[in-house]
Motif scaffolding. Structure first.
Motif, PDB file in Angstrom:
ATOM      1  N   GLN B   5       0.822  -1.208   0.000  1.00  0.00           N
ATOM      2  CA  GLN B   5       0.000   0.000   0.000  1.00  0.00           C
ATOM      3  C   GLN B   5       0.855   1.256   0.000  1.00  0.00           C
ATOM      4  OE1 GLN B   5      -2.513  -0.567   3.385  1.00  0.00           O
ATOM      5  NE2 GLN B   5      -4.307  -0.723   2.090  1.00  0.00           N
ATOM      6  N   TRP B   6       2.081   1.149   0.516  1.00  0.00           N
ATOM      7  CA  TRP B   6       2.857   2.358   0.715  1.00  0.00           C
ATOM      8  C   TRP B   6       3.945   2.580  -0.337  1.00  0.00           C
ATOM      9  CZ3 TRP B   6       1.788   6.257   3.866  1.00  0.00           C
ATOM     10  CH2 TRP B   6       0.780   6.040   4.831  1.00  0.00           C
ATOM     11  N   LEU B   7       4.242   1.569  -1.151  1.00  0.00           N
ATOM     12  CA  LEU B   7       5.344   1.720  -2.112  1.00  0.00           C
ATOM     13  C   LEU B   7       5.128   2.916  -3.034  1.00  0.00           C
ATOM     14  CD1 LEU B   7       7.933   0.698  -3.401  1.00  0.00           C
ATOM     15  CD2 LEU B   7       6.565  -0.726  -4.896  1.00  0.00           C
ATOM     16  N   LEU B   8       3.903   3.025  -3.544  1.00  0.00           N
ATOM     17  CA  LEU B   8       3.649   4.098  -4.503  1.00  0.00           C
ATOM     18  C   LEU B   8       3.781   5.465  -3.846  1.00  0.00           C
ATOM     19  CD1 LEU B   8       0.668   2.553  -6.461  1.00  0.00           C
ATOM     20  CD2 LEU B   8       3.097   2.439  -6.940  1.00  0.00           C
ATOM     21  N   VAL B   9       3.323   5.543  -2.598  1.00  0.00           N
ATOM     22  CA  VAL B   9       3.457   6.823  -1.891  1.00  0.00           C
ATOM     23  C   VAL B   9       4.929   7.163  -1.697  1.00  0.00           C
ATOM     24  CG1 VAL B   9       2.898   8.061   0.210  1.00  0.00           C
ATOM     25  CG2 VAL B   9       1.255   6.467  -0.753  1.00  0.00           C
ATOM     26  N   PHE B  10       5.713   6.127  -1.376  1.00  0.00           N
ATOM     27  CA  PHE B  10       7.152   6.362  -1.211  1.00  0.00           C
ATOM     28  C   PHE B  10       7.789   6.853  -2.496  1.00  0.00           C
ATOM     29  CE2 PHE B  10       7.248   5.507   2.949  1.00  0.00           C
ATOM     30  CZ  PHE B  10       7.289   4.192   3.392  1.00  0.00           C
TER      31      PHE B  10
END
Lengths: 580, 498
Positions: B5-10
């Motif tokens: 869930q967080w890879l894209l935000v990173f």
């Protein structure tokens, strides 16, 4: 791990070796060594001719869109004369350009064009052929403009325009063929029925390269402009790439196109005779040779037209075309290299030897008995008998006349060469040796090749000997009369047709067209756009600056008016939302 | 914390945070700033690599944020977004390197690099957007973050160019907003999905969907430089070369083109769009822009303006490939998205080197450039030949597929457009190549900063050589695994397979 297929490696190395050497030219320190090695980059190709069996193939799925190389009978003959020419011309060029400061640049382009030439001979699919064809065409530009003079630059510009035009026509044709066949392989692509438009695009696109009328105008400009060894490969090997394109891309032997066949035959006949008429008026011997190339390619074009009209003749005509291409390539190469030798022949004895040597390819080209030309012409003529009338009769009549024309061209050429002043400086033996080797090839190869055996035996018959002799005799007679009648100047020097014939008309009209185009594209549109947007912005500004607007806005700023408006809007909204 | 869930935000934050950090750096801290820049760029490339590996292994990367009930901000990694994200992050890395070298000793570098990084975040956001509203938000952030880059130099011309840029792009953004809202009221919150989801809606609201399509294309067409909305692009050439490179190859123009691709394939779906009859007008506009851009380029003497009009022409190839209905033309259009990016960025890098090191801005001043700067000129030659469509360079591959697609869909006129455009490309690139390699220079260079020898800083030279190598590789090795062509074929199979 499998051992790499030896044949495949050899096939690929014909292309990769010249490419690697050309890439190495980037490094200054390596250049002199690479120039020495450059002609030998044609050696893998020569090895392929003698060592690889016909039918060998190599596929590289990761290259381009999947690259397929193959070696068949057509490839065998083409590679034979192509590699011989590149090798011998390269050796010639090393010495011929020994004093040239731009020698490394010449050889860089030489190697690139060589790689492209070998690549397109071996290519068995559309994209690979097109890629190597483009490589060869664009690299030859560097050869054409080598000496940097204005005439060469002009020749290069016209050459490049026609190259680009040809490339685009071929792109359109190939894209259509690939879609119809759903495959990139050549033999899949020609198996499908071909539309007239595609056929026209292929005929014209490759016709530009092959020097077919009417898009031949670059040839008489570019071939003389290039240095002599480059002219030899341009006229000998590279224009045959156009012919190979026709052989590989056209559905010859598969589909009949009677009207196109007639058109192509007509174009070939026109080329054969028109170029003679223009060629004899030229004053540069290399231009005469260029027009001779157009004339000879015209005869091959007639053969292609014959097959388009009657596909059943293809098994007979293909060997004839191959023999003719081989003979013309070697003979034309020898003639061009001879021009180079002439510029280094100082003593009278050397000039005499030169003249005697020149007779070998010249007589071959004319088709005099016992030459390779005789074999080639015999092979060609044998196929025309089964054509429908009036073509059979026309060709029986026209081909000997074409031989007369070639005799006149050769006579003009030899006369121009002889009357050039004696060269300065000493001659170098490498030039003579390379040239002599090529002369031997011209004289002997056609007699040795198995494909030419039957035609060779045919050519020794008495009626064929007579058929080769009388046009030659008539041509010599006409040339002698012209020489005697015109006195010392000899020839038709009072008629001047500029090299590139109908291009001169275009050159006259070009400035007017350019002026019109410039006005249309840049000035008018920009002015129109600017005035429209300017008037639009002006109208908007006028709308904004009026006193009346600020007056009306002041009225709205009154609290009571605003409050009333707000109340009305709220009531309306309430009614709307409650109504849904 | 779920990594998926967080890879894209990173990925987004890797450049956004870099940008914020750089804003706070002092002007003189150039080593720290360079470090921050390169670190951010490398981190982004690594994270994108992780994303590619994950998508190959069938991970689903998605991040959601609820803005309003029923309206989510969605970041989603599907094949097409991965393609564009990879392109922008790789090219951002080389552009950062180039920009560091180019802007040495210029004022306001912290401001520049700050907005530079935010611009790339916005581009990645555009790439990874999972629905139209997310796309719109990042699209507008892109507009606002590129404005300071365009007006960086602060001269009157730059400010004028920036003004024009804002007028065009904000108007386009307004149209895009209108279309998004209208579509939302018609069909609810639509997420991008292969094959599109408007098939049902299209049966009931034909006219409205056609109108929405027109508005979307108009809004996206400003950035994608479709005629007549391209006027800002040639003017924006007053910006420094790294900005031009970024604008044309990585960020702005590509975002517009990518938006058009998304709308046709993942919003409407190519079959629905074909049913509605909107693809033909799009193809017509694209074809006209192709020819128009090339003709205008022919008459420009300023090198960057010539390249700008060339961009106008080439980006419409993508629109043309998208608009011709067919598996093959889709491949062509999407491949051209990647290939045109790497070719154009090479050309702009080289144009920047010529201007920076020798003061050469005009085509008429380029005689003898090949002898003086052989490496840069080689990169320029490779990219120019690729633009013309000479095999085996990258441009040929995409043109080939668009051509195949044109013939298989029966649109032979598109083949003629391609041929005419290639001829015009040859007409305005080949004279440059001839002058550079075959003509001798008579006068001294306008402003020789390298004092007669050398090609300038390695940071300026390495990026165009790297991208030129990519141009060659993308063409020669087009059929090899991991080439852009293979990736695009995969996308097209999924789009049409549905």
């Amino acid at each position: 791990m499998n051992f790499p297929d030896f044949n495949a490696v050899l096939l690929l190395s014909t292309i990769s070796l010249p490419l690697l050497l050309a890439a190495g030219m980037a490094r200054r320190g390596w250049r002199s060594c690479l120039v020495r090695l450059a002609p030998w980059a044609a050696l893998p190709a020569l090895i392929v001719v003698f060592a690889v069996p016909q039918g060998a193939a190599a596929s590289f799925s990761w290259l381009f869109l999947g690259s397929h190389l193959g070696f068949d009978q057509t490839g065998y003959i083409f590679l034979l004369f192509t590699s011989t020419l590149w090798l011998l011309s390269g050796l010639f060029a090393q010495t011929y350009l020994a004093d040239d400061t731009k020698r490394s640049r010449f050889f860089a382009f030489y190697l690139l064009a060589m790689a492209g030439n070998f690549g397109l001979i071996l290519a068995q699919d559309l994209v690979t052929f097109y890629a190597y064809f483009s490589l060869m065409s664009f690299s030859s530009y560097g050869l054409v403009i080598h000496n940097g003079e204005n005439e060469s630059l002009r020749a290069g510009r016209i050459y490049l325009c026609l190259v680009v035009l040809g490339e685009l026509m071929l792109f359109a044709a190939m894209v259509t063929m690939a879609t119809n066949a759903n495959s990139l392989l050549l033999h899949d692509a020609i198996a499908k029925p071909m539309s007239d438009v595609t056929l026209a695009l292929l005929l014209l696109g490759f016709g530009i390269k092959a020097g077919a009328l009417p898009l031949h105008v670059w040839l008489p400009l570019a071939h003389p402009a290039a240095p002599v060894p480059a002219s030899a490969v341009l006229s000998g090997a590279m224009i045959k790439a156009g012919l190979l394109g026709w052989i590989r891309f056209l559905p010859l032997g598969l589909e009949a196109f009677p009207q196109w066949g007639a058109l192509v035959m007509g174009a070939g006949l026109a080329a054969a005779f028109f170029s003679v008429l223009v060629g004899v008026t030229q004053t540069n011997p290399k231009t005469v040779l260029a027009y001779s190339s157009i004339s000879q390619m015209g005869l091959i074009t007639i053969a292609v037209g014959v097959v388009l009209m009657m596909p059943s003749l293809w098994p007979l005509v293909l060997p004839a075309i191959l023999i003719y291409a081989l003979h013309h390539a070697l003979a034309k190469g020898a003639l061009f290299l001879g021009v180079g030798v002439a510029s280094h022949a100082a003593t009278q004895a050397q000039r005499l030897w030169l003249f005697v040597g020149m007779l070998v390819p010249a007589l071959a080209l004319i088709g005099a008995p016992f030459t390779s030309g005789a074999i080639a012409k015999t092979a060609l003529k044998a196929d025309f008998t089964s054509l429908p009338t009036p073509w059979a009769g026309l060709l029986q009549f026209a081909l000997p006349l074409a031989a007369v024309g070639t005799t006149l061209l050769m006579a003009r050429f030899l006369w121009l060469l002889w009357s050039k002043p004696a060269a300065h400086g000493h001659s170098r033996s490498v030039l003579w040796i390379a040239w002599a080797l090529l002369l031997v090839a011209v004289a002997l190869i056609s007699w040795i090749l198995p494909i030419a055996n039957s035609s060779g035996q045919d050519a020794l018959k008495f009626d064929k000997i007579w058929a080769g002799l009388w046009p030659f005799a008539i041509g010599i007679l006409v040339a002698w009369v012209a020489l005697v009648r015109s006195g010392r100047e000899g020839g038709i020097d009072y008629i001047r047709i500029p090299a590139g014939d109908w291009l001169a008309v275009l050159a006259w009209a070009a400035p007017y067209a350019a002026r019109m185009g410039r006005a249309l594209a840049s000035d008018t549109l920009t002015v129109f756009w600017k005035t429209t947007t300017a008037s639009l912005f002006q109208a908007l500004r006028r709308l904004d600056s009026g006193q009346s607007w600020s007056g009306r806005e002041d009225c709205l700023r009154n609290w009571s008016v605003a409050g009333m408006a707000l109340l009305c809007i709220s009531v309306i909204l309430y009614l709307l939302t409650s109504a849904s | 914390m779920n990594f998926d869930q967080w890879l894209l935000v990173f990925i987004l934050l890797s450049s956004f945070v870099t940008g914020l950090v750089i804003f706070f750096l002092k002007e003189e801290a150039h080593r720290l700033r360079t470090l921050a820049n390169l670190f951010g760029a490398l981190l982004k490339v690594i994270l994108v690599g992780v994303m590619i590996a994950g998508v190959q292994a069938n991970h689903v990367y998605e991040s959601r944020l609820e803005l309003l009930p029923g309206l989510d901000l969605v970041l989603h990694a599907d094949a097409m977004s991965v393609l564009f994200a990879t392109l922008s992050s790789v090219l951002w890395l080389v552009t950062t390197l180039y920009a560091v070298g180019y802007l040495e000793d210029e004022p306001h570098r912290s401001r520049f690099f700050g907005f530079f990084s935010i611009c790339v975040s916005a581009t990645t956001g555009v790439a990874l957007a999972g629905n139209l509203i997310t796309f719109l938000i990042f699209y507008e952030i892109l507009t606002l973050s590129t404005y300071p880059l365009v007006v960086h130099r602060g001269t009157e011309k730059s400010l004028q160019a920036g003004r024009t840029y804002l007028i065009y792009t904000l108007s386009g953004g307004a149209l895009l907003l209108l279309a998004t809202v209208w579509l939302h009221t018609l069909a609810g919150p639509l997420e991008f999905s292969l094959g599109g989801t408007l098939a049902q809606v299209a049966t009931q609201h034909r006219a409205e969907l056609i109108a929405i399509f027109a508005l979307l294309i108009a809004g996206l067409g400003v950035k994608a430089a479709l005629f007549p909305l391209h006027g800002w692009l040639p003017q924006a050439m007053v910006a420094p070369a790294p900005v031009s490179a970024l604008l044309h190859a990585v960020a702005v123009v590509k975002a517009g083109a990518f938006g058009i691709v998304r709308v046709v394939y993942d919003l409407y779906g190519v079959r629905t769009a074909e049913d509605l009859g909107v693809l033909a007008p799009l193809a017509g506009v694209a074809a006209f822009t192709i020819i128009y851009g090339s003709v205008r380029a022919l008459f420009q003497d300023d090198l960057k303006r010539r390249l700008a009009f060339s961009t106008v022409s080439q980006v419409s190839y993508i629109a043309l490939g998208t608009a011709l209905f067919g598996y093959l033309s889709t491949i062509g259009g999407l491949t051209h998205l990647v290939h045109q990016g790497i070719m154009k960025i090479t050309l702009f890098f080289c144009a920047g080197i010529f201007a920076h090191t020798l003061g050469v801005h005009k085509v008429s001043e380029m005689a003898g450039l090949g002898l003086r700067m052989p490496w840069s000129m080689t990169a320029f030659t490779i990219a120019a030949l690729g633009m013309i469509g000479v095999p085996p360079f990258a441009g040929f591959i995409s043109k080939w597929y668009i051509g195949l697609g044109a013939v298989s869909s029966g649109s032979y006129w598109a083949v003629a457009v391609l041929a005419a455009s290639s001829a015009l490309n040859a007409a305005y690139f080949l004279p440059i190549l001839h002058a550079a390699w075959f003509r001798k220079r008579q006068d001294p260079w306008p402003a020789d900063h390298a004092h007669g020898a050398g090609e300038g800083h390695w940071m300026l030279l390495a990026p165009p050589l790297a991208t030129a190598a990519l141009v060659v590789a993308a063409g020669v090795l087009a059929n090899a695994p991991f080439s852009p062509l293979e990736w695009v074929r995969f996308i097209a199979e999924m789009e049409y397979g549905k």
